[in-house]
Write a protein that holds these residues in place. Structure first.
Motif, PDB file in Angstrom:
ATOM      1  N   ALA A 332       0.776  -0.963   0.400  1.00  0.00           N
ATOM      2  CA  ALA A 332      -0.133   0.053   0.110  1.00  0.00           C
ATOM      3  C   ALA A 332       0.456   1.453   0.162  1.00  0.00           C
ATOM      4  CB  ALA A 332      -1.015  -0.179   0.867  1.00  0.00           C
ATOM      5  N   ASN A 333       1.323   1.340  -1.168  1.00  0.00           N
ATOM      6  CA  ASN A 333       2.282   2.998  -1.184  1.00  0.00           C
ATOM      7  C   ASN A 333       2.321   3.096  -2.624  1.00  0.00           C
ATOM      8  OD1 ASN A 333       3.551   1.681  -3.129  1.00  0.00           O
ATOM      9  ND2 ASN A 333       4.553   0.006  -2.213  1.00  0.00           N
ATOM     10  N   VAL A 334       2.761   4.437  -2.786  1.00  0.00           N
ATOM     11  CA  VAL A 334       2.176   5.441  -3.672  1.00  0.00           C
ATOM     12  C   VAL A 334       2.695   4.891  -5.145  1.00  0.00           C
ATOM     13  CG1 VAL A 334       3.014   7.400  -2.133  1.00  0.00           C
ATOM     14  CG2 VAL A 334       4.762   7.177  -3.039  1.00  0.00           C
ATOM     15  N   VAL A 335       2.699   3.966  -5.296  1.00  0.00           N
ATOM     16  CA  VAL A 335       3.128   3.080  -6.429  1.00  0.00           C
ATOM     17  C   VAL A 335       1.288   2.853  -6.835  1.00  0.00           C
ATOM     18  CG1 VAL A 335       3.689   1.158  -7.628  1.00  0.00           C
ATOM     19  CG2 VAL A 335       4.824   1.532  -6.066  1.00  0.00           C
ATOM     20  N   ILE A 336       0.763   2.948  -6.251  1.00  0.00           N
ATOM     21  CA  ILE A 336      -0.976   2.906  -6.032  1.00  0.00           C
ATOM     22  C   ILE A 336      -1.377   4.254  -7.511  1.00  0.00           C
ATOM     23  CG2 ILE A 336      -3.447   2.446  -5.131  1.00  0.00           C
ATOM     24  CD1 ILE A 336      -1.824   0.719  -3.465  1.00  0.00           C
ATOM     25  N   PRO A 337      -1.558   5.067  -6.393  1.00  0.00           N
ATOM     26  CA  PRO A 337      -1.880   5.899  -6.814  1.00  0.00           C
ATOM     27  C   PRO A 337      -1.204   6.906  -8.022  1.00  0.00           C
ATOM     28  CG  PRO A 337      -0.594   6.703  -4.971  1.00  0.00           C
ATOM     29  CD  PRO A 337      -0.766   5.581  -5.051  1.00  0.00           C
ATOM     30  N   ALA A 338       0.116   6.778  -8.559  1.00  0.00           N
ATOM     31  CA  ALA A 338       1.248   6.684  -9.695  1.00  0.00           C
ATOM     32  C   ALA A 338      -0.031   5.368 -10.418  1.00  0.00           C
ATOM     33  CB  ALA A 338       2.524   5.975  -9.571  1.00  0.00           C
ATOM     34  N   HIS A 339       0.003   4.936 -10.168  1.00  0.00           N
ATOM     35  CA  HIS A 339      -1.249   3.682 -11.722  1.00  0.00           C
ATOM     36  C   HIS A 339      -2.380   4.426 -11.745  1.00  0.00           C
ATOM     37  CE1 HIS A 339      -3.731   0.942 -12.956  1.00  0.00           C
ATOM     38  NE2 HIS A 339      -3.997   0.894 -11.743  1.00  0.00           N
ATOM     39  N   TYR A 340      -3.540   4.966 -10.826  1.00  0.00           N
ATOM     40  CA  TYR A 340      -4.779   5.445 -11.444  1.00  0.00           C
ATOM     41  C   TYR A 340      -4.239   6.602 -11.985  1.00  0.00           C
ATOM     42  CZ  TYR A 340      -5.019   7.586  -6.326  1.00  0.00           C
ATOM     43  OH  TYR A 340      -4.960   8.350  -5.632  1.00  0.00           O
ATOM     44  N   HIS A 341      -3.206   7.391 -11.360  1.00  0.00           N
ATOM     45  CA  HIS A 341      -2.487   8.385 -12.351  1.00  0.00           C
ATOM     46  C   HIS A 341      -2.452   8.805 -13.446  1.00  0.00           C
ATOM     47  CE1 HIS A 341      -3.053  10.766  -7.775  1.00  0.00           C
ATOM     48  NE2 HIS A 341      -2.700  11.813  -8.879  1.00  0.00           N
ATOM     49  N   GLY A 342      -1.730   7.744 -13.792  1.00  0.00           N
ATOM     50  CA  GLY A 342      -1.326   7.710 -15.298  1.00  0.00           C
ATOM     51  C   GLY A 342      -2.708   7.038 -16.142  1.00  0.00           C
ATOM     52  N   SER A 343      -3.326   6.402 -15.596  1.00  0.00           N
ATOM     53  CA  SER A 343      -4.686   5.770 -15.934  1.00  0.00           C
ATOM     54  C   SER A 343      -5.699   6.906 -16.745  1.00  0.00           C
ATOM     55  CB  SER A 343      -5.167   4.790 -15.871  1.00  0.00           C
ATOM     56  OG  SER A 343      -4.027   3.821 -15.572  1.00  0.00           O
ATOM     57  N   THR A 344      -6.222   7.150 -15.332  1.00  0.00           N
ATOM     58  CA  THR A 344      -7.228   8.298 -15.334  1.00  0.00           C
ATOM     59  C   THR A 344      -7.291   9.104 -15.938  1.00  0.00           C
ATOM     60  OG1 THR A 344      -6.597   9.407 -12.561  1.00  0.00           O
ATOM     61  CG2 THR A 344      -7.870   7.748 -13.759  1.00  0.00           C
ATOM     62  N   VAL A 345      -4.999  10.313 -15.860  1.00  0.00           N
ATOM     63  CA  VAL A 345      -5.451  11.200 -16.700  1.00  0.00           C
ATOM     64  C   VAL A 345      -4.815  11.023 -17.787  1.00  0.00           C
ATOM     65  CG1 VAL A 345      -3.160  12.913 -17.098  1.00  0.00           C
ATOM     66  CG2 VAL A 345      -3.445  12.290 -14.688  1.00  0.00           C
ATOM     67  N   GLY A 346      -4.526   9.841 -18.624  1.00  0.00           N
ATOM     68  CA  GLY A 346      -5.386   9.473 -19.664  1.00  0.00           C
ATOM     69  C   GLY A 346      -5.855   9.444 -20.160  1.00  0.00           C
ATOM     70  N   VAL A 347      -7.435   9.282 -19.406  1.00  0.00           N
ATOM     71  CA  VAL A 347      -8.684   9.609 -19.719  1.00  0.00           C
ATOM     72  C   VAL A 347      -8.770  10.472 -19.771  1.00  0.00           C
ATOM     73  CG1 VAL A 347     -11.324   8.718 -19.711  1.00  0.00           C
ATOM     74  CG2 VAL A 347      -9.040   7.173 -19.556  1.00  0.00           C
ATOM     75  N   THR A 348      -8.267  11.641 -19.432  1.00  0.00           N
ATOM     76  CA  THR A 348      -8.884  13.370 -18.929  1.00  0.00           C
ATOM     77  C   THR A 348      -7.972  13.765 -20.033  1.00  0.00           C
ATOM     78  OG1 THR A 348      -8.851  13.059 -16.316  1.00  0.00           O
ATOM     79  CG2 THR A 348      -8.209  15.274 -17.648  1.00  0.00           C
ATOM     80  N   LEU A 349      -6.991  13.158 -20.516  1.00  0.00           N
ATOM     81  CA  LEU A 349      -6.473  14.603 -21.664  1.00  0.00           C
ATOM     82  C   LEU A 349      -7.309  13.821 -23.122  1.00  0.00           C
ATOM     83  CD1 LEU A 349      -2.803  14.182 -20.267  1.00  0.00           C
ATOM     84  CD2 LEU A 349      -3.914  15.718 -21.654  1.00  0.00           C
ATOM     85  N   ALA A 350      -7.639  12.256 -23.183  1.00  0.00           N
ATOM     86  CA  ALA A 350      -8.587  12.010 -24.020  1.00  0.00           C
ATOM     87  C   ALA A 350      -9.817  12.889 -24.210  1.00  0.00           C
ATOM     88  CB  ALA A 350      -9.070  10.683 -24.501  1.00  0.00           C
ATOM     89  N   PHE A 351     -10.069  12.900 -23.325  1.00  0.00           N
ATOM     90  CA  PHE A 351     -11.491  13.628 -23.632  1.00  0.00           C
ATOM     91  C   PHE A 351     -11.546  15.136 -23.262  1.00  0.00           C
ATOM     92  CE2 PHE A 351     -14.112  10.757 -19.907  1.00  0.00           C
ATOM     93  CZ  PHE A 351     -13.515   9.778 -20.765  1.00  0.00           C
ATOM     94  N   MET A 352     -10.083  15.883 -22.991  1.00  0.00           N
ATOM     95  CA  MET A 352      -9.591  18.147 -23.139  1.00  0.00           C
ATOM     96  C   MET A 352      -9.678  17.439 -24.800  1.00  0.00           C
ATOM     97  SD  MET A 352      -7.223  18.469 -20.129  1.00  0.00           S
ATOM     98  CE  MET A 352      -7.220  18.420 -18.419  1.00  0.00           C
ATOM     99  N   GLY A 353      -8.887  16.625 -25.331  1.00  0.00           N
ATOM    100  CA  GLY A 353      -8.457  16.938 -27.218  1.00  0.00           C
ATOM    101  C   GLY A 353     -10.377  16.891 -27.855  1.00  0.00           C
ATOM    102  N   LEU A 354     -10.724  15.279 -27.074  1.00  0.00           N
ATOM    103  CA  LEU A 354     -12.187  15.557 -27.781  1.00  0.00           C
ATOM    104  C   LEU A 354     -13.029  17.212 -27.852  1.00  0.00           C
ATOM    105  CD1 LEU A 354     -14.146  13.523 -29.889  1.00  0.00           C
ATOM    106  CD2 LEU A 354     -15.142  12.776 -27.741  1.00  0.00           C
TER     107      LEU A 354
END
Length: 449
Positions: A332-354
């Protein structure tokens, strides 16, 4: 008039209800990002070495984190999903769409002000963190009912008339199916799980639906990727039938969701483990679509600089990084938020572009300034540094969901990693602010649609 495929392969947005509903949901999403961005400043400062000791922000960290996450993930993602569903859907059932939007907007407003009312006790559970306070819970229920109405309308109005001939509309519909299953899972868990004190109740409550919701985000992200590529005159090299088939393959794991709820007691250890395995075994079904996205991205090499191109590049890099980090999680370390920040930010950037693509189509001004072109790179670079800093720190044992002195940053590598996290977070806040500025400028201009 209903949405259909345009000459470039992008769905044509019908005038009337589809366009006006999409505009309304886009406004809600942008407003949610504004609120989330303001709270993000407090979050970054509360965890940055040096600054955290000057400003006593530790007590504000948890309450700010709850509302920041809910606005930036739950509200923004669902609002933009409703933008897509409204844009590609038919014009029927307008009353259902507007009822859903009104309730979602009211719920968002109440959620935003709830921390300022007495008794706001933050619980940092996964997926949808909560404030144990009546007003906050009321806001969640109101927002949830509003989104449920939007999802119901999406299921009824985005069904492709030709199943394998309209891949983007099919992808949007399957995203709505994932949303429906997720909402059903939330309600089923709430109905079946007995109340217990502490974070474990909310972990179980949102566990199944939260895992299911990831499929909605991923499906709609690919819809955004392919929409942006087609907008840039680089439609998918695959046929419409092939792309539609890949969307259906990616949605196959959703069939497991009701089976888990029917066969395993909600909240039991097998229930929790099966949804964790669904994430591990189910997301690889997205791989063919991600590869298709990579091929579409490769096809943009000769395309002049454009906001949609910038967003596509940044989105793909962050989402791929998040996916890789997901398989490196241990403890339970900060690799977990690193993972979901990368994934969710990828979605966010796609939505921003659209969003940039849709602005003129929805009757707003164009987002074609240099700021719009650079914004995805600034936001994506900041998030990349942020994610790498978290991943580095997690490798040295820094725990998640703590701030200030509670982080116990005792070694130089820990401090370097969290310093990267802070720097990247601040750059990302600037990139997020740029997106809001670009959108507000474009949305203040109407092109007469």
């Amino acid at each position: 008039m209903t949405a259909s495929s345009g000459e470039s392969g992008t769905p044509a947005i019908a005038s009337g209800t589809p366009a006006t509903l999409a505009r309304a949901w886009l406004w809600l999403g942008v407003m949610a990002l504004i609120g989330s961005g303001l709270l993000a400043v407090l979050l970054v400062l509360s965890r940055t070495p040096g600054i955290q000791d000057v400003f006593p922000l530790k007590d504000m960290f948890r309450a700010a984190l709850v509302v920041h996450v809910d606005l930036s993930v739950a509200v923004w993602f669902m609002a933009f999903a409703a933008v897509i569903w409204s844009a590609v859907g038919g014009s029927g059932l307008a009353w259902l769409g507007w009822s859903g939007f009104g309730l979602a907007a009211l719920g968002t407003a109440l959620m935003t002000v709830s921390p300022f009312f007495p008794g706001a006790d933050p619980v940092l559970n996964n997926y949808i963190p909560v404030l144990e306070q009546p007003l906050f819970f009321a806001s969640l229920w109101i927002f949830g009912v509003g989104v449920s109405l939007a999802v119901l309308r999406a299921l009824l109005t985005t069904w492709p008339r030709r199943l394998l001939a309209e891949p983007l509309r099919l992808g949007a519909f399957l995203g709505a199916v994932a949303a429906f299953l997720s909402l059903a899972a939330f309600f089923w868990s709430w109905w079946m799980v007995p109340w217990v004190e502490g974070v474990i109740y909310y972990e179980v409550l949102f566990w199944g639906g939260g895992h299911t919701l990831q499929f909605q985000h991923a499906l709609l992200m690919v819809v955004a990727w392919l929409w942006m590529a087609a907008h840039l005159d680089r439609p998918s090299i695959a046929t419409a039938r092939a792309v539609s088939f890949l969307f259906l393959v990616a949605a196959v794991p959703l069939l497991v969701v009701p089976a888990i709820y029917l066969l395993v007691p909600v909240g039991s250890l097998p229930h929790v483990e099966l949804f964790a395995k669904l994430m591990i075994w189910g997301h690889p079904y997205m791989a063919p679509l991600v590869i298709l996205g990579a091929l579409s991205l490769w096809g943009l090499r000769g395309v002049p600089a454009a906001p949609a191109k910038s967003a596509f590049v940044a989105s793909f890099v962050l989402f791929a990084l998040g996916g890789v980090l997901g398989y490196l999680i241990h403890g339970a370390n900060v690799v977990i938020p690193a993972h979901y920040h990368g994934s969710t930010v990828g979605v966010t950037l796609a939505f921003m572009g659209l969003a940039y693509v849709l602005l003129p189509t929805l009757g707003f001004g164009r987002a074609d300034s240099r700021m719009a072109i650079w914004q995805p790179y600034v936001y994506g670079a900041g998030q990349l540094i942020h994610v790498l800093g978290l991943a580095w720190s997690g490798g040295y044992g820094v725990q998640r969901k703590v701030a200030g002195a509670d982080q116990f940053l005792t070694t130089l590598p820990q401090k370097v990693g969290m310093g990267m996290m802070g720097l990247g977070g601040l750059i990302a806040v600037i990139g997020g602010l740029m997106f809001v500025v670009v959108c507000l400028k474009a949305m203040s201009r109407r092109n007469g649609r």
